[in-house]
Design a protein around this motif. Structure first.
Motif, PDB file in Angstrom:
ATOM      1  N   HIS A 111      63.618  77.669  -6.590  1.00  0.00           N
ATOM      2  CA  HIS A 111      62.789  79.260  -6.493  1.00  0.00           C
ATOM      3  C   HIS A 111      62.207  80.292  -5.384  1.00  0.00           C
ATOM      4  O   HIS A 111      61.670  79.439  -4.777  1.00  0.00           O
ATOM      5  CB  HIS A 111      61.763  78.654  -7.335  1.00  0.00           C
ATOM      6  CG  HIS A 111      60.349  79.489  -7.274  1.00  0.00           C
ATOM      7  ND1 HIS A 111      60.133  80.400  -8.449  1.00  0.00           N
ATOM      8  CD2 HIS A 111      59.499  79.994  -6.568  1.00  0.00           C
ATOM      9  CE1 HIS A 111      59.501  81.767  -8.499  1.00  0.00           C
ATOM     10  NE2 HIS A 111      58.638  81.200  -7.538  1.00  0.00           N
ATOM     11  N   ALA A 112      62.050  81.395  -5.070  1.00  0.00           N
ATOM     12  CA  ALA A 112      61.872  81.846  -4.253  1.00  0.00           C
ATOM     13  C   ALA A 112      61.322  83.690  -5.095  1.00  0.00           C
ATOM     14  O   ALA A 112      61.556  83.626  -5.721  1.00  0.00           O
ATOM     15  CB  ALA A 112      62.970  82.107  -3.173  1.00  0.00           C
ATOM     16  N   ASP A 113      60.152  84.185  -4.087  1.00  0.00           N
ATOM     17  CA  ASP A 113      60.350  85.100  -4.705  1.00  0.00           C
ATOM     18  C   ASP A 113      61.301  86.119  -4.837  1.00  0.00           C
ATOM     19  O   ASP A 113      61.959  85.490  -3.677  1.00  0.00           O
ATOM     20  CB  ASP A 113      58.865  85.330  -3.788  1.00  0.00           C
ATOM     21  CG  ASP A 113      58.957  86.154  -2.823  1.00  0.00           C
ATOM     22  OD1 ASP A 113      59.395  86.905  -2.207  1.00  0.00           O
ATOM     23  OD2 ASP A 113      58.178  85.891  -1.989  1.00  0.00           O
ATOM     24  N   PRO A 136      64.944  79.306   3.384  1.00  0.00           N
ATOM     25  CA  PRO A 136      63.545  79.959   2.464  1.00  0.00           C
ATOM     26  C   PRO A 136      63.479  79.355   1.500  1.00  0.00           C
ATOM     27  O   PRO A 136      64.389  79.106   0.844  1.00  0.00           O
ATOM     28  CB  PRO A 136      63.267  81.161   2.350  1.00  0.00           C
ATOM     29  CG  PRO A 136      65.560  81.294   2.681  1.00  0.00           C
ATOM     30  CD  PRO A 136      65.480  80.102   3.450  1.00  0.00           C
ATOM     31  N   GLY A 137      62.742  79.615   0.808  1.00  0.00           N
ATOM     32  CA  GLY A 137      62.176  78.451  -0.750  1.00  0.00           C
ATOM     33  C   GLY A 137      61.567  78.073  -0.979  1.00  0.00           C
ATOM     34  O   GLY A 137      61.337  77.032  -0.265  1.00  0.00           O
ATOM     35  N   ALA A 138      61.765  76.823  -2.494  1.00  0.00           N
ATOM     36  CA  ALA A 138      61.200  75.662  -2.096  1.00  0.00           C
ATOM     37  C   ALA A 138      62.185  75.345  -3.765  1.00  0.00           C
ATOM     38  O   ALA A 138      62.733  75.904  -4.558  1.00  0.00           O
ATOM     39  CB  ALA A 138      60.526  75.955  -3.525  1.00  0.00           C
ATOM     40  N   LEU A 139      61.516  74.090  -4.128  1.00  0.00           N
ATOM     41  CA  LEU A 139      62.589  73.025  -5.001  1.00  0.00           C
ATOM     42  C   LEU A 139      61.226  72.803  -6.197  1.00  0.00           C
ATOM     43  O   LEU A 139      61.148  71.321  -5.658  1.00  0.00           O
ATOM     44  CB  LEU A 139      64.140  71.823  -4.427  1.00  0.00           C
ATOM     45  CG  LEU A 139      65.335  72.760  -3.766  1.00  0.00           C
ATOM     46  CD1 LEU A 139      65.913  73.548  -4.777  1.00  0.00           C
ATOM     47  CD2 LEU A 139      64.707  73.087  -2.400  1.00  0.00           C
ATOM     48  N   LEU A 140      61.768  72.476  -7.258  1.00  0.00           N
ATOM     49  CA  LEU A 140      60.272  72.546  -8.117  1.00  0.00           C
ATOM     50  C   LEU A 140      61.388  71.282  -8.870  1.00  0.00           C
ATOM     51  O   LEU A 140      62.149  71.405  -9.649  1.00  0.00           O
ATOM     52  CB  LEU A 140      59.848  73.579  -8.970  1.00  0.00           C
ATOM     53  CG  LEU A 140      59.669  74.863  -8.316  1.00  0.00           C
ATOM     54  CD1 LEU A 140      59.253  76.063  -9.117  1.00  0.00           C
ATOM     55  CD2 LEU A 140      58.954  74.469  -7.347  1.00  0.00           C
ATOM     56  N   ASN A 150      67.771  65.871  -1.726  1.00  0.00           N
ATOM     57  CA  ASN A 150      66.228  65.617  -0.586  1.00  0.00           C
ATOM     58  C   ASN A 150      66.504  66.540   1.030  1.00  0.00           C
ATOM     59  O   ASN A 150      65.587  66.344   0.692  1.00  0.00           O
ATOM     60  CB  ASN A 150      66.145  64.187  -0.732  1.00  0.00           C
ATOM     61  CG  ASN A 150      64.635  63.547  -0.548  1.00  0.00           C
ATOM     62  OD1 ASN A 150      64.506  62.851   1.006  1.00  0.00           O
ATOM     63  ND2 ASN A 150      63.650  64.537  -0.475  1.00  0.00           N
ATOM     64  N   GLY A 151      67.460  66.357   1.245  1.00  0.00           N
ATOM     65  CA  GLY A 151      68.096  67.031   2.626  1.00  0.00           C
ATOM     66  C   GLY A 151      67.691  68.729   2.900  1.00  0.00           C
ATOM     67  O   GLY A 151      66.656  69.294   3.563  1.00  0.00           O
ATOM     68  N   PHE A 152      67.935  69.295   1.351  1.00  0.00           N
ATOM     69  CA  PHE A 152      67.963  70.577   1.067  1.00  0.00           C
ATOM     70  C   PHE A 152      65.908  70.797   1.006  1.00  0.00           C
ATOM     71  O   PHE A 152      65.221  71.829   1.427  1.00  0.00           O
ATOM     72  CB  PHE A 152      68.524  71.219  -0.349  1.00  0.00           C
ATOM     73  CG  PHE A 152      68.175  72.629  -0.540  1.00  0.00           C
ATOM     74  CD1 PHE A 152      67.697  73.514   0.705  1.00  0.00           C
ATOM     75  CD2 PHE A 152      69.087  72.757  -1.677  1.00  0.00           C
ATOM     76  CE1 PHE A 152      67.661  74.851  -0.415  1.00  0.00           C
ATOM     77  CE2 PHE A 152      69.236  73.849  -1.769  1.00  0.00           C
ATOM     78  CZ  PHE A 152      68.354  75.109  -1.542  1.00  0.00           C
ATOM     79  N   GLN A 153      65.451  70.091   0.100  1.00  0.00           N
ATOM     80  CA  GLN A 153      64.363  69.514  -0.191  1.00  0.00           C
ATOM     81  C   GLN A 153      63.548  69.258   1.533  1.00  0.00           C
ATOM     82  O   GLN A 153      62.231  70.548   1.797  1.00  0.00           O
ATOM     83  CB  GLN A 153      63.815  68.516  -1.025  1.00  0.00           C
ATOM     84  CG  GLN A 153      64.706  69.226  -2.296  1.00  0.00           C
ATOM     85  CD  GLN A 153      64.479  67.837  -3.284  1.00  0.00           C
ATOM     86  OE1 GLN A 153      64.420  66.829  -2.481  1.00  0.00           O
ATOM     87  NE2 GLN A 153      64.467  67.491  -4.322  1.00  0.00           N
ATOM     88  N   ILE A 154      63.733  68.738   2.204  1.00  0.00           N
ATOM     89  CA  ILE A 154      62.916  68.361   3.533  1.00  0.00           C
ATOM     90  C   ILE A 154      63.490  70.404   4.295  1.00  0.00           C
ATOM     91  O   ILE A 154      62.445  70.780   4.914  1.00  0.00           O
ATOM     92  CB  ILE A 154      63.841  67.418   3.894  1.00  0.00           C
ATOM     93  CG1 ILE A 154      63.421  66.444   3.737  1.00  0.00           C
ATOM     94  CG2 ILE A 154      63.143  67.480   5.748  1.00  0.00           C
ATOM     95  CD1 ILE A 154      64.182  65.135   4.275  1.00  0.00           C
ATOM     96  N   LEU A 155      64.377  70.729   4.395  1.00  0.00           N
ATOM     97  CA  LEU A 155      65.132  71.973   4.930  1.00  0.00           C
ATOM     98  C   LEU A 155      63.688  73.028   4.290  1.00  0.00           C
ATOM     99  O   LEU A 155      63.110  74.347   5.556  1.00  0.00           O
ATOM    100  CB  LEU A 155      66.057  72.683   4.710  1.00  0.00           C
ATOM    101  CG  LEU A 155      67.072  72.053   5.517  1.00  0.00           C
ATOM    102  CD1 LEU A 155      68.346  72.179   4.986  1.00  0.00           C
ATOM    103  CD2 LEU A 155      66.748  71.726   6.896  1.00  0.00           C
ATOM    104  N   CYS A 156      63.336  73.436   3.586  1.00  0.00           N
ATOM    105  CA  CYS A 156      62.379  74.172   3.090  1.00  0.00           C
ATOM    106  C   CYS A 156      61.106  73.816   3.284  1.00  0.00           C
ATOM    107  O   CYS A 156      60.527  74.507   3.213  1.00  0.00           O
ATOM    108  CB  CYS A 156      62.676  74.342   1.474  1.00  0.00           C
ATOM    109  SG  CYS A 156      63.721  74.989   0.429  1.00  0.00           S
ATOM    110  N   ASN A 209      69.574  72.853 -14.118  1.00  0.00           N
ATOM    111  CA  ASN A 209      68.208  71.817 -14.100  1.00  0.00           C
ATOM    112  C   ASN A 209      67.354  74.136 -13.719  1.00  0.00           C
ATOM    113  O   ASN A 209      65.836  73.391 -13.740  1.00  0.00           O
ATOM    114  CB  ASN A 209      67.908  72.321 -12.487  1.00  0.00           C
ATOM    115  CG  ASN A 209      68.323  72.550 -11.736  1.00  0.00           C
ATOM    116  OD1 ASN A 209      68.500  74.132 -11.564  1.00  0.00           O
ATOM    117  ND2 ASN A 209      69.139  72.156 -10.134  1.00  0.00           N
ATOM    118  N   GLY A 210      67.399  74.588 -14.110  1.00  0.00           N
ATOM    119  CA  GLY A 210      67.013  76.378 -14.632  1.00  0.00           C
ATOM    120  C   GLY A 210      66.392  77.091 -13.339  1.00  0.00           C
ATOM    121  O   GLY A 210      66.260  77.848 -13.092  1.00  0.00           O
ATOM    122  N   SER A 211      67.634  76.741 -11.540  1.00  0.00           N
ATOM    123  CA  SER A 211      67.422  77.711 -10.860  1.00  0.00           C
ATOM    124  C   SER A 211      67.106  78.985 -11.049  1.00  0.00           C
ATOM    125  O   SER A 211      67.933  79.554 -11.814  1.00  0.00           O
ATOM    126  CB  SER A 211      68.046  76.935  -9.784  1.00  0.00           C
ATOM    127  OG  SER A 211      68.680  75.686  -9.268  1.00  0.00           O
TER     128      SER A 211
END
Length: 228
Positions: free
Chosen positions: A140-142, A102-106, A90-96, A173-175
């Protein structure tokens, strides 16, 4: 070096990482409250930790509300001054969400919460067994961002099998590109979905997580070697 572990409403891994840092790794660690507006006593030689859990119940989107908690502006300013920040799950998600990474957690590609041991490989090729526990851990990121992460050596960890092979079956998870953890371009902000704090104690039968902390914070490795 001192570690400050932020406690958000819904955090459930704050005590885990505090105990791992203090008792397993012998580090100075203190708990910080989400309503605090500053980080007294912390210098840029120290580290702020955003733990795993379900901050603010994961309402709206994981990490989206925590990003606006009072302490996060202080954490953002701290990171911009060169202070170290570590976000786990969840900390990684907050940092994004805070744009410190950069990027996002889906949502996981199979749309299910996953909780199990996985294998990850660091940049030096070491294979480590580290637990994961998340429902939205698919990085996920471009393509331009991903290429920049690769070119700058910002990918910290990738999901792999026990032999270190990057396969679809080993990716829980398909990262994209099997990415499990990254750092920022400056090298002072780190985020990862696996939980190294759950693999630091001999009582748990797994100490592979210590190697991640030692990789991120060489001072820990130096202290542990000196102690033995």
């Amino acid at each position: 070096m001192k570690f400050g572990v932020v406690v958000f409403p819904g955090s459930n891994c704050d005590r885990d990482i505090y105990e791992a840092l203090k008792n397993d790794l012998g580090q100075e660690a203190v708990m910080l409250w989400h309503k605090d507006a500053d980080l007294p006593g912390f210098t840029t030689e120290d580290c702020i930790v955003l733990p795993g859990g379900f901050s603010y119940g994961d309402y709206l989107r994981t990490g989206a509300i925590a990003r606006f908690s009072p302490i996060m502006q202080a954490v953002i300013d701290f990171a911009k001054r060169g202070g170290k920040v570590l976000g786990v799950c969840n900390g990684f998600q907050i940092l994004c969400e805070s744009h410190l990474l950069p990027g996002a957690l889906l949502r996981n590609n199979h749309q299910k919460f996953i909780c199990k041991n996985t294998f990850v490989k660091d940049a030096e090729g070491n294979v480590l067994k580290i637990p994961v526990a998340h429902g939205e851990g698919r990085y996920h990121a471009d393509e331009a961002t991903l290429d920049a992460l690769e070119a700058n050596g910002q990918v910290l960890l990738r999901y792999c099998d026990e032999q270190g092979n990057l396969t679809n079956e080993a990716n829980p998870n398909g990262s994209v590109r099997s990415i499990a953890g990254i750092r920022n371009a400056e090298g002072n902000v780190f985020g990862m979905m696996p939980h190294p704090e759950r693999a630091c104690s001999t009582a748990l039968g797994n100490t592979d997580g210590r190697q991640i902390f030692e990789m991120l914070f060489p001072v820990i490795k130096e202290q542990l070697v000196a102690a033995h």
